[in-house]
Write an enzyme that holds these catalytic residues in place. Sequence first.
Site, PDB file in Angstrom:
ATOM      1  N   HIS A  53      48.163  58.194  37.307  1.00 46.68           N
ATOM      2  CA  HIS A  53      46.889  57.518  37.045  1.00 46.68           C
ATOM      3  C   HIS A  53      46.032  58.391  36.132  1.00 46.68           C
ATOM      4  CE1 HIS A  53      44.999  60.218  39.866  1.00 46.68           C
ATOM      5  NE2 HIS A  53      45.667  59.734  40.909  1.00 46.68           N
ATOM      6  N   HIS A  82      45.893  62.265  36.735  1.00 52.32           N
ATOM      7  CA  HIS A  82      47.064  63.019  36.267  1.00 52.32           C
ATOM      8  C   HIS A  82      47.058  63.085  34.742  1.00 52.32           C
ATOM      9  CE1 HIS A  82      48.641  60.872  40.006  1.00 52.32           C
ATOM     10  NE2 HIS A  82      48.524  62.137  40.372  1.00 52.32           N
ATOM     11  N   CYS A 133      46.456  68.676  58.059  1.00 52.05           N
ATOM     12  CA  CYS A 133      46.180  67.458  57.298  1.00 52.05           C
ATOM     13  C   CYS A 133      47.410  67.161  56.458  1.00 52.05           C
ATOM     14  CB  CYS A 133      44.950  67.617  56.401  1.00 52.05           C
ATOM     15  SG  CYS A 133      44.773  66.209  55.266  1.00 52.05           S
ATOM     16  N   CYS A 138      46.788  66.884  52.622  1.00 49.63           N
ATOM     17  CA  CYS A 138      46.694  68.172  51.927  1.00 49.63           C
ATOM     18  C   CYS A 138      47.990  68.964  52.068  1.00 49.63           C
ATOM     19  CB  CYS A 138      45.570  69.040  52.481  1.00 49.63           C
ATOM     20  SG  CYS A 138      43.923  68.379  52.275  1.00 49.63           S
ATOM     21  N   CYS A 165      39.093  65.681  57.353  1.00 52.10           N
ATOM     22  CA  CYS A 165      39.393  66.313  56.065  1.00 52.10           C
ATOM     23  C   CYS A 165      38.518  65.624  55.014  1.00 52.10           C
ATOM     24  CB  CYS A 165      40.869  66.132  55.719  1.00 52.10           C
ATOM     25  SG  CYS A 165      41.187  66.408  53.967  1.00 52.10           S
ATOM     26  N   HIS A 195      40.730  63.534  52.440  1.00 53.49           N
ATOM     27  CA  HIS A 195      41.546  62.391  52.849  1.00 53.49           C
ATOM     28  C   HIS A 195      40.877  61.536  53.929  1.00 53.49           C
ATOM     29  CE1 HIS A 195      44.350  65.176  50.879  1.00 53.49           C
ATOM     30  NE2 HIS A 195      44.760  64.065  50.342  1.00 53.49           N
ATOM     31  N   LYS A 223      34.970  56.809  44.121  1.00 52.48           N
ATOM     32  CA  LYS A 223      36.250  57.495  44.166  1.00 52.48           C
ATOM     33  C   LYS A 223      37.376  56.536  43.745  1.00 52.48           C
ATOM     34  CE  LYS A 223      38.939  60.334  47.130  1.00 52.48           C
ATOM     35  NZ  LYS A 223      39.052  61.424  47.973  1.00 52.48           N
ATOM     36  N   LYS A 229      43.709  53.732  45.801  1.00 46.44           N
ATOM     37  CA  LYS A 229      44.549  52.536  45.876  1.00 46.44           C
ATOM     38  C   LYS A 229      43.873  51.471  46.729  1.00 46.44           C
ATOM     39  CE  LYS A 229      49.530  53.060  45.668  1.00 46.44           C
ATOM     40  NZ  LYS A 229      50.620  53.552  46.508  1.00 46.44           N
TER      41      LYS A 229
HETATM   42  N1  MSP Z   1      51.715  68.666  44.157  1.00 46.64           N
HETATM   43  C1  MSP Z   1      50.417  69.211  44.197  1.00 46.64           C
HETATM   44  C2  MSP Z   1      50.236  70.248  43.114  1.00 46.64           C
HETATM   45  C3  MSP Z   1      51.205  71.392  43.152  1.00 46.64           C
HETATM   46  S1  MSP Z   1      50.976  72.472  41.829  1.00 46.64           S
HETATM   47  C4  MSP Z   1      51.914  73.770  42.143  1.00 46.64           C
HETATM   48  C5  MSP Z   1      49.399  68.126  44.012  1.00 46.64           C
HETATM   49  N2  MSP Z   1      49.808  67.004  43.404  1.00 46.64           N
HETATM   50  S2  MSP Z   1      48.891  65.728  43.051  1.00 46.64           S
HETATM   51  O1  MSP Z   1      49.780  64.697  42.583  1.00 46.64           O
HETATM   52  O2  MSP Z   1      48.051  65.404  44.143  1.00 46.64           O
HETATM   53  O3  MSP Z   1      48.059  66.166  41.838  1.00 46.64           O
HETATM   54  C6  MSP Z   1      46.791  66.765  41.961  1.00 46.64           C
HETATM   55  C7  MSP Z   1      46.266  66.952  40.575  1.00 46.64           C
HETATM   56  O4  MSP Z   1      46.256  65.710  39.865  1.00 46.64           O
HETATM   57  C8  MSP Z   1      44.839  67.439  40.477  1.00 46.64           C
HETATM   58  O5  MSP Z   1      44.710  68.819  40.654  1.00 46.64           O
HETATM   59  C9  MSP Z   1      44.517  66.994  39.086  1.00 46.64           C
HETATM   60  O6  MSP Z   1      45.165  67.791  38.166  1.00 46.64           O
HETATM   61  C10 MSP Z   1      45.123  65.610  39.055  1.00 46.64           C
HETATM   62  N3  MSP Z   1      44.230  64.605  39.635  1.00 46.64           N
HETATM   63  C11 MSP Z   1      44.550  63.717  40.622  1.00 46.64           C
HETATM   64  N4  MSP Z   1      43.469  62.903  40.840  1.00 46.64           N
HETATM   65  C12 MSP Z   1      42.462  63.249  40.018  1.00 46.64           C
HETATM   66  C13 MSP Z   1      41.196  62.710  39.737  1.00 46.64           C
HETATM   67  N5  MSP Z   1      40.692  61.670  40.355  1.00 46.64           N
HETATM   68  N6  MSP Z   1      40.475  63.301  38.757  1.00 46.64           N
HETATM   69  C14 MSP Z   1      40.952  64.348  38.029  1.00 46.64           C
HETATM   70  N7  MSP Z   1      42.152  64.863  38.259  1.00 46.64           N
HETATM   71  C15 MSP Z   1      42.883  64.428  39.338  1.00 46.64           C
HETATM   72  O7  MSP Z   1      48.271  68.317  44.369  1.00 46.64           O
END
Ligand code: MSP
Length: 645
Positions: free
Chosen positions: A17, A20, A125, A128, A142, A145, A294, A297
Site C-alpha cells: 500500500h 510501503h 502483541c 508487533c 497496544c 494494533h 489511519k 483495511k
Molecule cells: N517486517 C517488519 C520490518 C522488518 S525490517 C528488518 C515490518 N513490516 S511491515 O510490512 O509492517 O512494514 C512496516 C513499514 O512499512 C514501515 O516501517 C514503513 O516503512 C512502511 N509503512 C507501513 N505503513 C505505513 C504508513 N501508513 N505510513 C508510512 N509508512 C508505513 O514492520
Amino acid sequence: MPTYVTTPIYYVNALPHLGHAYTTIVADTYSRFRRLCGDEVRFQTGTDEHGEKIAEAAAKAGETPRAYVDRIAAAFRETWPHLAIRPDYIIRTTDADHIRTVQDILQQVYDRDDIYFSEYSGLYCKGCERFLTEKELVDGKCPDHLVEPKPITEQNYFFRMSRYQDWLIDHIRANPDFITPERYRNEVLSFLSEPLEDLCISRPTSRLTWGIPLPFDANFVTYVWFDALINYLTGIGYPDGPDFTRYWAAAEHVIAKDILKPHAIYWPTMLRAMGLEPYQRLHVHGYWNVDATKMSKSLGNVVRPRELVETYGVDTVRYFVLREMSFGLDASFSGDAILARHNADLANDLGNLFSRSLAMIDKYEGGRVPERPSGGTLTPDDRELMSAMSAMVAEYREHMDGFAFHRALQAVWEVIGLLNRYIVANAPWELAKHPRQADRLRTVLAFLAEALWKITLVLGPVMPETATRMAAALGMGERFAAAVIDDAVIWGSIPAGTVIGKVGPLFPRVEHKTEPAAAAKQPVKQEAVAGPGEGLIGIDQFKAVDLRVAEIVAAEKVAKSDRLLKLTVQAPEERTIVAGLAQYYNPEALVGQKVIIVANLKPAKLMGIPSQGMVLAAKEQLADGTERLVVATVAGPAAAGSRVA
Ligand code: MSP
C-alpha cells in the site's frame, strides 16, 4: 564512495500500500541521488516471511505458508517497477542463504555466551510480534494494533541485550546523525534511560513452526525480528562476500516510526554482539494517514500505489509523496491533494514551462540551442537567474542528503516559478519581432535551455521517467544516462547547437469532478499568459475579473500548513479567503489592512477550508535568491467593497 540503502523488509501478510510505497520511493530516490553524486550505490528491499502473523495469514487464506509467502512476495516484487523503483537486490527471509546466515549468527552469539535459556512471562502483541512493556500500553492496549496484548509464560532463549545498553547510549550520544530526525533520536535516548531488558529470541515449536530452527535447539524457531534484521547483512554477502565490508560500512536504513525500537535498539546491540560496527544512519519517517484518518483495511481506505499510478502516472505519485510529507512527520493523503499537485505543480508550472520553452527554441532558432552571443551584456534578470540556479542546486544537495525531500523540491519549484516569470518579463515573442533584438532573444533562449537541463538533472532521482523524457527532448538523452550533479553546477553544460526534439505534454491534466484545490492554485500562475505572441489580453478579459477593496478583519494560521493563512475579510459582505502569505506575514500584521481581492474567483477548498477569492500580492525576487511577497493595498480611504478597475 559506496552507499548502502535499505528499506524494511515488508511482512507478507498484506499487499503493498501507500506506506510501503513511500518508504521504498524514498530509498530509491535517495539511491539515485547518491549515484548522481558519483557514489556506488547498493539498494536493497525485500520481504519478511516468517513468524506467527504470516503463519496465521496463510491459514486464513487456506494456503500452505510456503505457497502463501511466494504469492505475496511476488506481489511486492511486481509492484516496484510500476513505481520506477529499481532495487539492486530483493531479499526474502525464506531464501536459503539467509536461513544459513541467521543460523551462523545465532551459533556465534550463543558461543560468545550472549544467548541464554530462561523462563519469561510477558505481554505479547502478535501485531508487533514482540513483548510490550507496561509503559508502552495505552489503556491496557497496544497503541499500534489497539488490542490487549496476551500474557504469555514460557521457556525461551534470550539475547543479553542489556549488556550493551551503556555502549549504545554512548554511541547515540557521540553520533548525532545515527538516528534522524532528532525527535526519534531523543525518543530512543529517553527509552534507554530506563534499564534495558534482555530480548527473547526464540519461539517454541509447540506454538510456532514457521520460522528458522535454532541451530543449538531443534525445539525452537528464531524470533522473527532476530531473523528479519539480519537481512541487511545477508543481502550483501556477510560474512565473506566481496561486497560485505565495502557496503556495510556505508549502511543507511530507511524505516517508519513503527519499527524504531527494533532498528534503534535490538539491531545495533545485535551487531555489537557479533563484533560488527553499527550501521551509519537510521532515517525515520512518519505515517501516511488517509483524509486524516489511519489507513486500515477495516476502514476500507487503503491506498494502493498501482491505482494511483494508473490515474496520475508514476512520476506524479513519486513527486507527490516526496513533496507532501515532511520527512519525520505524519502526512495525510487525499485525492484532492494529489490532483492539485499534479495539475498545478506538474502540468502547469513544470509542464508548461518546458513545452513553451522548447516551442520557442523550435520556432525562433530552428530547433537548436542557440549560442549565447559573446560580448552580449547580461541583464539583471539573467544574473538573478544564474545565481538562483546555483543556489537551488546547493540547497537541493543539502536537503536531499539530509532526507528533507520536500525542501529540496521546494527549492526546485522556486526556480521553476522564476523561469516562468523570466519568460513573461523577457517576452521572447516580442523580441522575435525586432531583428535588432536577435542577440537578446538568443541569450534568453540559451538561458532557458541551460536552466531546463539543470532542472532535468536534479529531477532525475525524483521523477526518473519524466527527466528521461526531458533529457531526450533537450537533445541530451545520451549525456543524461551518465550525468553527474556537477553538470547542474557548471553554467554552459548544454552545448550550443544541440538539436532539441519534440515532446508531448509531460503531465497531461487530470480532470476530476471536485477539483477545488487545483482550481484554487491555477489562477495565480503567471504562465497563464502562455506562449509566443500571446502576451496581451483584451479589455473584456480584464473586465471579467472583479477586483475589490477588502478589509481584513481577522487572520490566523492554517493548522498543519506553513504557507497558508485564513483571512476573514469584508468586501463589504464577509467572506473567508485562504492565502499563501504565512511565510511573509504574521497574521496580526494583516488585521485592519485594506487589500485588493479577486472577488469573482470560483470558490475552492484549501486544506479543507473553503476559500472565496484571492488576495493580490506583489512577488519580489531578492538578491539572495529568496522571495518577498507584499500584499497590494490601497493608499487612500477607499471603502471596503469598492470596485478596482
Ligand atoms: N517486517 C517488519 C520490518 C522488518 S525490517 C528488518 C515490518 N513490516 S511491515 O510490512 O509492517 O512494514 C512496516 C513499514 O512499512 C514501515 O516501517 C514503513 O516503512 C512502511 N509503512 C507501513 N505503513 C505505513 C504508513 N501508513 N505510513 C508510512 N509508512 C508505513 O514492520
